[in-house]
Motif scaffolding. Structure first.
Motif, mmCIF file in Angstrom:
data_model
loop_
_atom_site.group_PDB
_atom_site.id
_atom_site.type_symbol
_atom_site.label_atom_id
_atom_site.label_comp_id
_atom_site.label_asym_id
_atom_site.label_seq_id
_atom_site.Cartn_x
_atom_site.Cartn_y
_atom_site.Cartn_z
ATOM 1 N N GLY A 96 -0.077 23.377 -58.296
ATOM 2 C CA GLY A 96 -0.885 23.214 -57.099
ATOM 3 C C GLY A 96 -1.862 22.054 -57.198
ATOM 4 N N VAL A 97 -2.464 21.864 -58.365
ATOM 5 C CA VAL A 97 -3.401 20.759 -58.547
ATOM 6 C C VAL A 97 -2.695 19.416 -58.417
ATOM 7 C CG1 VAL A 97 -4.867 19.585 -60.232
ATOM 8 C CG2 VAL A 97 -5.084 22.053 -59.903
ATOM 9 N N PHE A 98 -1.505 19.301 -59.013
ATOM 10 C CA PHE A 98 -0.749 18.053 -58.875
ATOM 11 C C PHE A 98 -0.350 17.824 -57.420
ATOM 12 C CE2 PHE A 98 0.491 18.067 -63.556
ATOM 13 C CZ PHE A 98 -0.298 16.964 -63.841
ATOM 14 N N MET A 99 0.006 18.888 -56.727
ATOM 15 C CA MET A 99 0.347 18.758 -55.317
ATOM 16 C C MET A 99 -0.853 18.283 -54.513
ATOM 17 S SD MET A 99 2.659 22.221 -54.903
ATOM 18 C CE MET A 99 2.748 22.092 -53.112
ATOM 19 N N PHE A 100 -2.029 18.808 -54.829
ATOM 20 C CA PHE A 100 -3.255 18.393 -54.148
ATOM 21 C C PHE A 100 -3.532 16.909 -54.383
ATOM 22 C CE2 PHE A 100 -7.763 17.444 -54.552
ATOM 23 C CZ PHE A 100 -8.246 17.796 -53.296
ATOM 24 N N THR A 101 -3.427 16.462 -55.621
ATOM 25 C CA THR A 101 -3.688 15.048 -55.915
ATOM 26 C C THR A 101 -2.658 14.150 -55.239
ATOM 27 O OG1 THR A 101 -2.438 15.182 -58.004
ATOM 28 C CG2 THR A 101 -4.808 15.559 -58.107
ATOM 29 N N ASN A 102 -1.426 14.617 -55.144
ATOM 30 C CA ASN A 102 -0.404 13.833 -54.445
ATOM 31 C C ASN A 102 -0.752 13.672 -52.966
ATOM 32 O OD1 ASN A 102 1.110 13.521 -56.769
ATOM 33 N ND2 ASN A 102 2.503 15.208 -56.319
ATOM 34 N N VAL A 103 -1.290 14.736 -52.371
ATOM 35 C CA VAL A 103 -1.675 14.670 -50.959
ATOM 36 C C VAL A 103 -2.774 13.632 -50.745
ATOM 37 C CG1 VAL A 103 -2.823 15.919 -49.080
ATOM 38 C CG2 VAL A 103 -0.979 17.011 -50.360
ATOM 39 N N TRP A 104 -3.841 13.733 -51.538
ATOM 40 C CA TRP A 104 -5.023 12.925 -51.286
ATOM 41 C C TRP A 104 -4.949 11.518 -51.859
ATOM 42 C CZ3 TRP A 104 -9.133 13.537 -48.136
ATOM 43 C CH2 TRP A 104 -9.270 14.789 -47.507
ATOM 44 N N LEU A 105 -4.212 11.336 -52.940
ATOM 45 C CA LEU A 105 -4.195 10.031 -53.606
ATOM 46 C C LEU A 105 -2.932 9.215 -53.335
ATOM 47 C CD1 LEU A 105 -5.702 10.966 -57.091
ATOM 48 C CD2 LEU A 105 -6.876 10.216 -55.008
ATOM 49 N N ILE A 106 -1.876 9.870 -52.831
ATOM 50 C CA ILE A 106 -0.633 9.129 -52.571
ATOM 51 C C ILE A 106 -0.198 9.262 -51.112
ATOM 52 C CG2 ILE A 106 1.781 8.806 -53.222
ATOM 53 C CD1 ILE A 106 1.144 9.954 -55.964
ATOM 54 N N ILE A 107 0.035 10.492 -50.657
ATOM 55 C CA ILE A 107 0.608 10.687 -49.327
ATOM 56 C C ILE A 107 -0.336 10.189 -48.235
ATOM 57 C CG2 ILE A 107 1.438 12.397 -47.670
ATOM 58 C CD1 ILE A 107 2.338 14.101 -50.081
ATOM 59 N N TRP A 108 -1.581 10.644 -48.253
ATOM 60 C CA TRP A 108 -2.508 10.276 -47.190
ATOM 61 C C TRP A 108 -2.821 8.777 -47.172
ATOM 62 C CZ3 TRP A 108 -4.166 10.357 -42.666
ATOM 63 C CH2 TRP A 108 -5.442 9.982 -42.280
ATOM 64 N N PRO A 109 -3.171 8.137 -48.267
ATOM 65 C CA PRO A 109 -3.443 6.693 -48.214
ATOM 66 C C PRO A 109 -2.261 5.871 -47.723
ATOM 67 C CG PRO A 109 -4.256 7.622 -50.270
ATOM 68 C CD PRO A 109 -3.437 8.673 -49.619
ATOM 69 N N ASN A 110 -1.062 6.242 -48.144
ATOM 70 C CA ASN A 110 0.118 5.477 -47.728
ATOM 71 C C ASN A 110 0.512 5.771 -46.291
ATOM 72 O OD1 ASN A 110 1.302 3.792 -50.050
ATOM 73 N ND2 ASN A 110 0.793 5.730 -51.048
ATOM 74 N N GLN A 111 0.306 6.996 -45.843
ATOM 75 C CA GLN A 111 0.589 7.307 -44.444
ATOM 76 C C GLN A 111 -0.384 6.593 -43.519
ATOM 77 O OE1 GLN A 111 2.979 8.597 -42.910
ATOM 78 N NE2 GLN A 111 4.066 10.001 -44.249
ATOM 79 N N GLN A 112 -1.594 6.339 -43.985
ATOM 80 C CA GLN A 112 -2.541 5.572 -43.180
ATOM 81 C C GLN A 112 -2.001 4.164 -42.917
ATOM 82 O OE1 GLN A 112 -6.064 6.574 -45.817
ATOM 83 N NE2 GLN A 112 -7.093 6.549 -43.850
ATOM 84 N N ILE A 113 -1.353 3.586 -43.916
ATOM 85 C CA ILE A 113 -0.759 2.255 -43.742
ATOM 86 C C ILE A 113 0.382 2.315 -42.734
ATOM 87 C CG2 ILE A 113 0.520 0.419 -44.910
ATOM 88 C CD1 ILE A 113 -0.994 1.185 -47.487
ATOM 89 N N VAL A 114 1.212 3.355 -42.822
ATOM 90 C CA VAL A 114 2.341 3.516 -41.898
ATOM 91 C C VAL A 114 1.836 3.677 -40.469
ATOM 92 C CG1 VAL A 114 4.299 4.982 -41.277
ATOM 93 C CG2 VAL A 114 3.826 4.490 -43.693
ATOM 94 N N ILE A 115 0.807 4.496 -40.291
ATOM 95 C CA ILE A 115 0.239 4.719 -38.953
ATOM 96 C C ILE A 115 -0.369 3.431 -38.407
ATOM 97 C CG2 ILE A 115 -1.555 5.943 -37.666
ATOM 98 C CD1 ILE A 115 -1.128 8.281 -39.699
ATOM 99 N N ALA A 116 -1.103 2.704 -39.238
ATOM 100 C CA ALA A 116 -1.714 1.448 -38.809
ATOM 101 C C ALA A 116 -0.652 0.428 -38.415
ATOM 102 C CB ALA A 116 -2.582 0.888 -39.933
ATOM 103 N N SER A 117 0.445 0.396 -39.140
ATOM 104 C CA SER A 117 1.524 -0.529 -38.826
ATOM 105 C C SER A 117 2.159 -0.203 -37.480
ATOM 106 C CB SER A 117 2.588 -0.490 -39.928
ATOM 107 O OG SER A 117 3.635 -1.384 -39.660
ATOM 108 N N ALA A 118 2.433 1.088 -37.245
ATOM 109 C CA ALA A 118 3.032 1.503 -35.974
ATOM 110 C C ALA A 118 2.096 1.211 -34.813
ATOM 111 C CB ALA A 118 3.368 2.987 -36.021
ATOM 112 N N THR A 119 0.809 1.417 -35.006
ATOM 113 C CA THR A 119 -0.172 1.134 -33.966
ATOM 114 C C THR A 119 -0.228 -0.356 -33.660
ATOM 115 O OG1 THR A 119 -1.488 3.046 -34.678
ATOM 116 C CG2 THR A 119 -2.588 1.383 -33.305
ATOM 117 N N GLN A 120 -0.150 -1.152 -34.696
ATOM 118 C CA GLN A 120 -0.197 -2.605 -34.513
ATOM 119 C C GLN A 120 1.029 -3.105 -33.770
ATOM 120 O OE1 GLN A 120 -2.046 -4.958 -37.665
ATOM 121 N NE2 GLN A 120 -0.162 -6.180 -37.794
#
Length: 232
Positions: A96-120
């Motif tokens: 669970g801890v590794f899953m949490f770190t994956n969410v906050w340190l990998i999935i969310w930061p990279n999805q922000q880039i994907v969302i920003a790209s689609a918006t642009q």
């Protein structure tokens, strides 16, 4: 009300919150992997763009804060109980801890880039050059979390209904397997670190690329970890 009753009541409230947070978090993890990803493979460009800009951010908000609430209440349970639990809960908690770190340190930061790209792009601009790589990083971490979620849920339940005594060799072996899989899932994010460059390359999605594959791998990982704890 005596201290024992108060402690039990606090633990029950924490467990209730842990369940609520966990259902929200893991439910959205399964939605992303089983529903949204497959839909995006077939959706038209306009429909996919609209979903990335309007649907995905909302789902990710509940996803990451569900993960946070699950972690905080889980740590609260550990604090109230004060240790001495079966090895199953420690294996489940590590997953669970590794899953949490994956969410906050990998999935969310990279999805922000994907969302920003689609918006642009929707605003008449060009796609961000790093968007494709960010999507791949987030996808690998998400599949890793799906893989981990299957044994994590099993061992959380087993800690109360099929507990194993703590065995240091079994625990170390289980941790080694989990660390190797987490290293693979996080590798694209950490590969440029000087220490990581001395280790074997990883970051392959392998059979987890398909829904059938990641489900089978999750079940297989559960069996392997269970046998380690059960036989050693």
């Amino acid at each position: 009300m005596d201290i024992v009753t108060t402690k039990l009541g606090l633990e029950m409230l924490l467990r209730w919150g842990h369940f609520l947070g966990g259902i929200t978090w893991i439910g959205l993890l399964y939605y992303f992997n089983l529903v949204q990803t497959e839909y995006f493979k077939e959706a038209s460009g306009d429909a996919k763009s609209d979903a990335i800009q309007k649907l995905v951010p909302r789902a990710l908000w509940w996803f990451r804060w569900g993960a946070m609430f699950t972690l905080v209440t889980g740590l609260g349970i550990f604090a109230v109980k004060g240790g001495g639990m079966s090895v199953d809960i420690y294996v489940g908690a590590l997953l669970g801890v590794f899953m949490f770190t994956n969410v906050w340190l990998i999935i969310w930061p990279n999805q922000q880039i994907v969302i920003a790209s689609a918006t642009q792009v929707a605003s008449g601009g060009t796609a961000l050059p790093e968007a494709a790589d960010a999507l791949a990083k987030a996808g690998l971490a998400s599949r890793t979390n799906f893989l981990f979620s299957v044994p994590m849920l099993f061992f959380m339940g087993a800690s109360a209904h099929y507990p194993h005594p703590f065995h240091i060799v079994a625990f170390i072996l289980a941790v080694a397997i989990i660390l190797a899989l987490e290293y693979n899932g996080a590798y694209p994010m950490i590969k440029n670190h000087s220490l990581v460059q001395k280790l074997p390359a990883a970051g392959k999605i392998g059979p987890c690329a398909s829904i059938k594959g990641v489900i089978h791998c999750g079940l297989g990982l559960t069996v392997v970890l269970f046998l380690i704890l059960d036989l050693l």
